[in-house]
Design an enzyme around this catalytic site. Structure first.
Site, PDB file in Angstrom:
ATOM      1  N   GLN A 234      55.164  28.070  37.256  1.00  0.00           N
ATOM      2  CA  GLN A 234      55.012  29.412  36.694  1.00  0.00           C
ATOM      3  C   GLN A 234      56.329  30.129  36.936  1.00  0.00           C
ATOM      4  OE1 GLN A 234      51.705  31.753  38.222  1.00  0.00           O
ATOM      5  NE2 GLN A 234      50.798  31.892  36.177  1.00  0.00           N
ATOM      6  N   GLU A 301      41.349  23.470  32.630  1.00  0.00           N
ATOM      7  CA  GLU A 301      40.605  24.719  32.849  1.00  0.00           C
ATOM      8  C   GLU A 301      40.181  25.370  31.533  1.00  0.00           C
ATOM      9  OE1 GLU A 301      43.763  24.319  33.068  1.00  0.00           O
ATOM     10  OE2 GLU A 301      44.888  26.108  32.509  1.00  0.00           O
ATOM     11  N   GLY A 333      53.599  32.013  32.191  1.00  0.00           N
ATOM     12  CA  GLY A 333      52.833  33.162  32.656  1.00  0.00           C
ATOM     13  C   GLY A 333      52.345  34.014  31.492  1.00  0.00           C
ATOM     14  N   ASP A 335      50.443  33.492  28.759  1.00  0.00           N
ATOM     15  CA  ASP A 335      49.524  32.695  27.971  1.00  0.00           C
ATOM     16  C   ASP A 335      48.427  33.621  27.465  1.00  0.00           C
ATOM     17  OD1 ASP A 335      49.286  32.555  30.933  1.00  0.00           O
ATOM     18  OD2 ASP A 335      47.388  31.570  30.555  1.00  0.00           O
ATOM     19  N   GLU A 542      43.108  43.586  35.604  1.00  0.00           N
ATOM     20  CA  GLU A 542      44.188  42.605  35.440  1.00  0.00           C
ATOM     21  C   GLU A 542      45.268  43.114  34.484  1.00  0.00           C
ATOM     22  OE1 GLU A 542      42.790  39.643  32.829  1.00  0.00           O
ATOM     23  OE2 GLU A 542      44.068  38.051  33.619  1.00  0.00           O
TER      24      GLU A 542
HETATM   25  O1  LIG Z   1      42.498  30.012  32.514  1.00  0.00           O
HETATM   26  C1  LIG Z   1      43.481  30.311  31.566  1.00  0.00           C
HETATM   27  C2  LIG Z   1      44.824  30.597  32.187  1.00  0.00           C
HETATM   28  O2  LIG Z   1      44.672  31.540  33.238  1.00  0.00           O
HETATM   29  C3  LIG Z   1      45.805  31.853  34.021  1.00  0.00           C
HETATM   30  O3  LIG Z   1      46.659  32.772  33.343  1.00  0.00           O
HETATM   31  C4  LIG Z   1      46.432  34.131  33.496  1.00  0.00           C
HETATM   32  O4  LIG Z   1      46.074  34.525  34.817  1.00  0.00           O
HETATM   33  C5  LIG Z   1      47.048  34.224  35.859  1.00  0.00           C
HETATM   34  C6  LIG Z   1      46.494  34.795  37.143  1.00  0.00           C
HETATM   35  O5  LIG Z   1      46.470  36.178  37.141  1.00  0.00           O
HETATM   36  C7  LIG Z   1      48.416  34.818  35.523  1.00  0.00           C
HETATM   37  O6  LIG Z   1      49.366  34.325  36.438  1.00  0.00           O
HETATM   38  C8  LIG Z   1      48.838  34.424  34.101  1.00  0.00           C
HETATM   39  O7  LIG Z   1      50.028  35.129  33.801  1.00  0.00           O
HETATM   40  C9  LIG Z   1      47.732  34.841  33.141  1.00  0.00           C
HETATM   41  O8  LIG Z   1      48.100  34.611  31.820  1.00  0.00           O
HETATM   42  C10 LIG Z   1      46.613  30.634  34.441  1.00  0.00           C
HETATM   43  O9  LIG Z   1      47.820  31.001  35.065  1.00  0.00           O
HETATM   44  C11 LIG Z   1      46.889  29.718  33.271  1.00  0.00           C
HETATM   45  O10 LIG Z   1      47.609  28.599  33.663  1.00  0.00           O
HETATM   46  C12 LIG Z   1      45.531  29.321  32.687  1.00  0.00           C
HETATM   47  O11 LIG Z   1      45.695  28.373  31.689  1.00  0.00           O
END
Ligand SMILES: OC[C@H]1O[C@H](O[C@H]2O[C@H](CO)[C@@H](O)[C@H](O)[C@H]2O)[C@H](O)[C@@H](O)[C@@H]1O
Length: 589
Positions: A234, A301, A333, A335, A542
């Site tokens: 990340q 996931e 990050g 996504d 969030e």
């Molecule tokens: O489950 C889907 C995705 O969730 C995460 O991404 C989101 O939450 C994270 C935690 O707060 C954050 O770091 C990220 O920027 C968000 O978009 C996860 O990091 C993804 O890998 C996952 O596929």
């Protein structure tokens, strides 16, 4: 391993391979796919059965890959295979429920609540500049949320790691909250900023030690502390975490312990598939980095969703490329976002690995500056010199490839040819993506840019400020992530705490009156919207909708989450910087 390498090769790669077998870079990218594990494969099939059985309403695929096994995998698999199934693969709901109850633990039980030993309800010297009593009361409530979000890995995970997707990190940690039941890499930077404002130095150090333990095992910091995140990282902010902790504690031993891991992480981002070489308009060569996940399958996931999105693609190779782009966007990050899409209405047009991102390279520039500083103060002068030279080279690269003198901001660069055989990409001005994203302004967070030290761009902050003002990204409740309303969560109208914080802090670090005033104006709007939403919902969110004060955000592939680690950290960090005068109104104006 060789099997996976072979399996991932594509026909045109084989052609390249034959033609240029002496060119190693041509070979590396498609080799770079990690194997899955039998546990993850099983949980994915359970996830798919659960979706078929329960239907899409309120379905969160991540829940299933977070379930711990109560028995060895073969025992659970054999019971799963015996479940009665209809022709379309559904299982009677009661049978599925009974199976899950018998053979799997509840999601989240692999972590236990941790009472942080350095938590004090009202710490000495807490936010001294917050004079307003309503804001102070709220800030103390946000501070107390560290107790809800602090966890440690359950003994059961250490005793039988094979039954869990959770990784057995050694120390206590802070989770973002809700569905995010594990530590996340870049979230941890803002969690740490908040912990430092809360005077919880040991908790902050423990998070860094956990992330370092991941580098020891994998060679990089994972997206999060789950086995299914081991195919990507990340945004790399470990050095920034170490820097902030050192600034508060002056702990030189801590720096000595972290430095070797930071060197390993630097190598990860500057070699193999992450590294790209450019030739600029003056014929000068530069190196920059990109996101590139080591994965070409559905993200475990979100596997049911990824398969559904990929269903309209015809060939296996098109699907594999799409899966890699999805995982690479998760590595960024962001996504998901129109930032990585050729057509912002069609997720299958993701081309993350063809984008050379401004923010990633700004983070790596910071990493290089931090490493040079850490090496200097620990007496390793040759490493200090090496990284000082590396940081100058990256600054020159960022100036040449990303900076746009007319628009006064940095733009992502899109590769027209992402062929793995191309060794040097020739820079063309048309390849800068001129769309507005908050990431175009992230370099102001990095000291040489905020303080105007960059040779070519000396004194740029005022120009960048004007450019930000004209960008259309500034809204009543913060900075919009982009101007495109796509339904993706890293797009309009969402505003995200980390992006707001980096831009605000960059403006403040410029040391100019105008920079501070603009930064404070954005911070005040952000603090008010967080406060209003908290009063309305009782929670920290969030993400937020920047169009209206007090509105939380939406969009994306999961329902909006609360808790929330980085949001809390940013509020505490901003209140520490700007305070809140007695007579300033906290309610939305
Ligand atoms: O489950 C889907 C995705 O969730 C995460 O991404 C989101 O939450 C994270 C935690 O707060 C954050 O770091 C990220 O920027 C968000 O978009 C996860 O990091 C993804 O890998 C996952 O596929």
């Amino acid at each position: 391993m060789a099997y996976y390498y072979y399996q991932a090769l594509k026909p045109h790669t084989l052609y390249c391979l034959l033609l240029f077998s002496s060119l190693l870079p041509c070979f590396i990218p498609y080799n770079n796919t990690k194997p899955s594990t039998p546990l993850i494969a099983f949980l994915e099939s359970l996830q798919s059965t659960a979706l078929q059985t329960l239907g899409p309403k309120d379905f969160d695929p991540k829940l299933y890959v977070d379930l711990p096994l109560k028995h060895d995998l073969p025992v659970v698999e054999s019971a799963f295979a015996k479940l009665p199934r209809s022709a379309n693969g559904t299982v009677p709901v009661e049978d599925l429920d009974l199976f899950i109850e018998r053979y799997l633990g509840r999601a989240g039980t692999d972590m236990v609540l941790h009472e942080p030993s350095d938590f004090v309800a009202d710490p000495d010297g807490f936010l001294p500049k917050v004079e307003n009593s309503k804001v102070r009361t709220w800030a103390l409530e946000v501070h107390s949320l560290w107790k809800n979000l602090s966890r440690e890995v359950a003994d059961a995970v250490r005793e039988r790691p094979g039954l869990h997707t959770l990784l057995p990190l050694p120390g206590p940690l802070v989770v973002p909250g809700s569905r995010f039941r594990e530590v996340y890499y870049w979230d941890s930077y803002w969690v740490i900023r908040g912990l430092l404002a809360s005077k919880m130095y040991d908790s902050a150090k423990a998070i860094v030690n956990n992330l370092i333990s991941l580098i020891d095992v994998y060679g990089f910091v994972l997206n999060g502390s789950r086995a299914y995140y081991s195919n990507r990282s990340q945004p790399p902010l470990l050095s920034a975490m170490v820097f902030e902790i050192f600034s508060r504690t002056g702990d030189l031993d801590f720096i000595k312990k972290c430095l070797p891991s930071l060197l390993k992480e630097h190598h990860f981002w500057n070699s193999g598939i992450h590294k790209l070489t450019f030739q600029d308009s003056q014929g000068k060569k530069h190196s920059l980095s990109r996101y590139y996940a080591m994965w070409n399958k559905p993200r475990p996931e979100s596997a049911t969703m990824d398969k559904e999105s990929a269903s309209k693609l015809q060939t296996i190779s098109a699907k594999e490329s799409f899966y890699r782009e999805l995982a690479s966007a998760a590595e960024s990050g962001w996504d998901f976002s129109s930032r990585w899409m050729r057509d912002s209405s069609d997720l299958t047009t993701l081309v993350t690995t063809s984008v050379v991102p401004v923010d990633l390279n700004a983070y790596i520039l910071k990493m290089e500056l931090d490493i040079a500083f850490f090496a200097q103060i620990t007496g390793d002068h040759s490493t200090a010199d090496k990284f000082s030279v590396a940081s100058q080279a990256r600054r020159a690269a960022m100036d040449s490839i990303f900076w746009n003198n007319k628009m006064n901001q940095w733009f992502d660069y899109w590769l027209t040819d992402n062929s793995i055989c191309e060794e040097v990409h020739m820079w063309e001005s048309n390849n800068q993506n001129k769309k507005m994203f908050a990431s175009n302004f992230i370099p102001v967070w990095i000291k040489p840019y905020s303080t105007g030290l960059c040779s070519k761009n000396g004194g740029i902050v005022k120009k960048v400020m004007k450019s930000l003002q004209r960008s259309g990204l500034l809204y009543p409740a913060g900075i919009a992530t982009s101007l495109s309303k796509t339904g993706q969560q890293w797009d309009f109208p969402n505003g995200w705490a980390p992006l707001i914080h980096m831009i605000v802090e960059g403006l403040v670090k410029s040391g100019t009156k105008e920079g501070r005033s603009m930064g404070e104006d954005i911070a005040v709007r952000w603090i008010r919207t967080n406060y209003a939403a908290y009063k309305k919902t009782g929670a920290m969110h969030e993400k937020y909708d920047v169009e209206a004060c007090g509105a939380s955000g939406g969009g994306g592939e999961y329902v909006p989450q609360t808790g929330f680690g980085w949001t809390n950290g940013v509020i505490l960090a901003l209140l520490e910087e700007f305070g809140w005068p007695k007579d300033r109104e906290i309610n939305c104006s």
